[in-house]
Write a protein that holds these residues in place. Structure first.
Motif, short mmCIF file in Angstrom:
data_model
loop_
_atom_site.label_atom_id
_atom_site.label_comp_id
_atom_site.label_asym_id
_atom_site.label_seq_id
_atom_site.Cartn_x
_atom_site.Cartn_y
_atom_site.Cartn_z
N VAL A 121 -1.38 -16.22 3.58
CA VAL A 121 -0.48 -16.71 2.55
C VAL A 121 -0.59 -15.74 1.38
CG1 VAL A 121 0.04 -18.58 0.93
CG2 VAL A 121 -0.78 -19.10 3.24
N VAL A 122 0.56 -15.20 0.95
CA VAL A 122 0.59 -14.25 -0.16
C VAL A 122 0.63 -15.01 -1.47
CG1 VAL A 122 1.91 -12.38 -1.21
CG2 VAL A 122 1.75 -12.54 1.28
N LYS A 123 -0.29 -14.66 -2.37
CA LYS A 123 -0.30 -15.25 -3.71
C LYS A 123 0.38 -14.34 -4.72
CE LYS A 123 -4.28 -16.96 -4.93
NZ LYS A 123 -5.73 -17.04 -5.12
N SER A 124 0.19 -13.01 -4.58
CA SER A 124 0.84 -12.02 -5.45
C SER A 124 1.47 -10.96 -4.54
CB SER A 124 -0.18 -11.35 -6.38
OG SER A 124 -0.78 -12.29 -7.23
N GLU A 125 2.78 -10.83 -4.59
CA GLU A 125 3.54 -9.98 -3.68
C GLU A 125 3.39 -8.50 -4.00
OE1 GLU A 125 7.51 -11.48 -4.10
OE2 GLU A 125 7.03 -13.35 -3.06
N ALA A 126 3.58 -7.66 -2.95
CA ALA A 126 3.51 -6.21 -3.11
C ALA A 126 4.17 -5.53 -1.92
CB ALA A 126 2.05 -5.75 -3.23
N GLN A 127 4.41 -4.22 -2.05
CA GLN A 127 4.98 -3.40 -0.99
C GLN A 127 3.83 -2.78 -0.19
OE1 GLN A 127 8.30 -3.21 -0.53
NE2 GLN A 127 8.27 -1.79 1.19
N HIS A 128 3.82 -3.01 1.12
CA HIS A 128 2.76 -2.50 1.99
C HIS A 128 3.30 -1.53 3.03
CE1 HIS A 128 -0.03 -6.16 1.32
NE2 HIS A 128 -0.48 -5.12 0.68
N ALA A 129 2.47 -0.56 3.41
CA ALA A 129 2.72 0.30 4.56
C ALA A 129 1.63 0.02 5.58
CB ALA A 129 2.72 1.77 4.16
N ILE A 130 1.99 0.04 6.85
CA ILE A 130 1.04 -0.17 7.95
C ILE A 130 0.92 1.13 8.74
CG2 ILE A 130 0.54 -1.50 10.06
CD1 ILE A 130 0.46 -3.22 7.58
N PHE A 131 -0.32 1.50 9.06
CA PHE A 131 -0.62 2.71 9.82
C PHE A 131 -1.39 2.32 11.08
CE2 PHE A 131 -0.11 3.87 5.44
CZ PHE A 131 0.66 5.02 5.49
N GLY A 132 -1.03 2.89 12.21
CA GLY A 132 -1.64 2.58 13.50
C GLY A 132 -2.99 3.24 13.69
N PRO A 133 -3.64 2.99 14.83
CA PRO A 133 -5.01 3.46 15.07
C PRO A 133 -5.17 4.97 15.07
CG PRO A 133 -4.10 2.43 17.05
CD PRO A 133 -3.12 2.19 15.95
N SER A 134 -4.10 5.71 15.31
CA SER A 134 -4.18 7.18 15.26
C SER A 134 -3.71 7.73 13.92
CB SER A 134 -3.34 7.79 16.38
OG SER A 134 -3.81 7.36 17.63
N GLY A 135 -3.46 6.83 12.96
CA GLY A 135 -3.02 7.25 11.64
C GLY A 135 -1.51 7.32 11.50
N GLU A 136 -0.77 6.99 12.56
CA GLU A 136 0.68 7.10 12.51
C GLU A 136 1.28 5.99 11.63
OE1 GLU A 136 -0.13 4.37 16.06
OE2 GLU A 136 -1.13 6.01 15.03
N TYR A 137 2.27 6.37 10.84
CA TYR A 137 3.01 5.39 10.03
C TYR A 137 3.79 4.48 10.97
CZ TYR A 137 6.88 3.57 7.24
OH TYR A 137 7.82 2.75 6.66
N ILE A 138 3.72 3.16 10.73
CA ILE A 138 4.45 2.21 11.57
C ILE A 138 5.63 1.62 10.83
CG2 ILE A 138 4.30 0.00 12.78
CD1 ILE A 138 1.40 0.76 13.46
#
Length: 195
Positions: A121-138
């Motif tokens: 549950v998010v209490k304070s919102e933000a912009q996130h980036a997710i990176f995979g196990p090899s460092g690749e941007y998802i």
């Protein structure tokens, strides 16, 4: 197909009942005390041979960190993979582990592995980036509201309309607001047992 969706629905119903009970324990709490994980080693059993072996909180060691190229905010490198799915543990018992997760602008998690189905549950919102196990941007997304994930092999299946993400990943706050949320891990649906 239908069997997987039925499992996710039934799991989510039980999951949400327990999640709401756990959150009700936290409502009205003016401050959280952290349950610090201590270990003399960061050599965690997080390799492929131990993929179905959840790591106990006391064995998590210290969180790792990742670095990013300044010209593109791309993942450059990460320390050893860890089990820190949040910033610190708020509450833990035999059925759940609840984390506080806070990431300031530009901060990131280490490369970590999820060992339990979870919901946050998010209490304070933000912009996130997710990176995979090899460092690749998802992907990147505005983190708000609630979402849950169910472990399916090396993937995390979302419980709402969101994409599947790798079980091993890193997340970075790429916005200009501080992210804060509560992450609830449901230990009764753990993926395996340590031998």
């Amino acid at each position: 197909g239908q069997l997987t969706m039925r499992f996710i629905f039934q799991h989510n119903l039980k999951f949400m009942m327990n999640f709401n009970i756990a959150l009700s324990l936290l409502v009205g709490t003016s401050s959280f005390t952290s349950s610090t994980a201590h270990s003399t080693s960061n050599n965690l059993p997080l390799d492929d041979a131990h993929l179905n072996c959840p790591v106990a909180t006391q064995d998590l060691g210290n969180p790792s960190s990742c670095t990013y190229d300044s010209d593109c905010s791309c993942l450059a490198s990460c320390g050893p993979m860890d089990g820190f799915t949040g910033t610190y543990v708020i509450e833990e018992n035999s059925t759940h582990r609840i984390w506080n997760m806070t990431l300031g602008p530009g901060e990131s998690t280490g490369m970590h592995r999820h060992d339990y189905d979870y919901h946050f549950v998010v209490k304070s919102e933000a912009q996130h980036a997710i990176f995979g196990p090899s460092g690749e941007y998802i992907t990147d997304f505005w983190s708000s509201g609630e979402i849950g994930f169910v472990i399916d092999g090396d993937e995390l299946l979302p419980t709402v309309d969101f994409m599947t993400i790798p079980r091993i990943h890193a997340a970075k706050n790429i916005g200009n607001t501080t992210y804060n949320g509560i992450l609830y891990e449901f230990k009764e649906t753990t993926i395996g047992q340590c031998n």
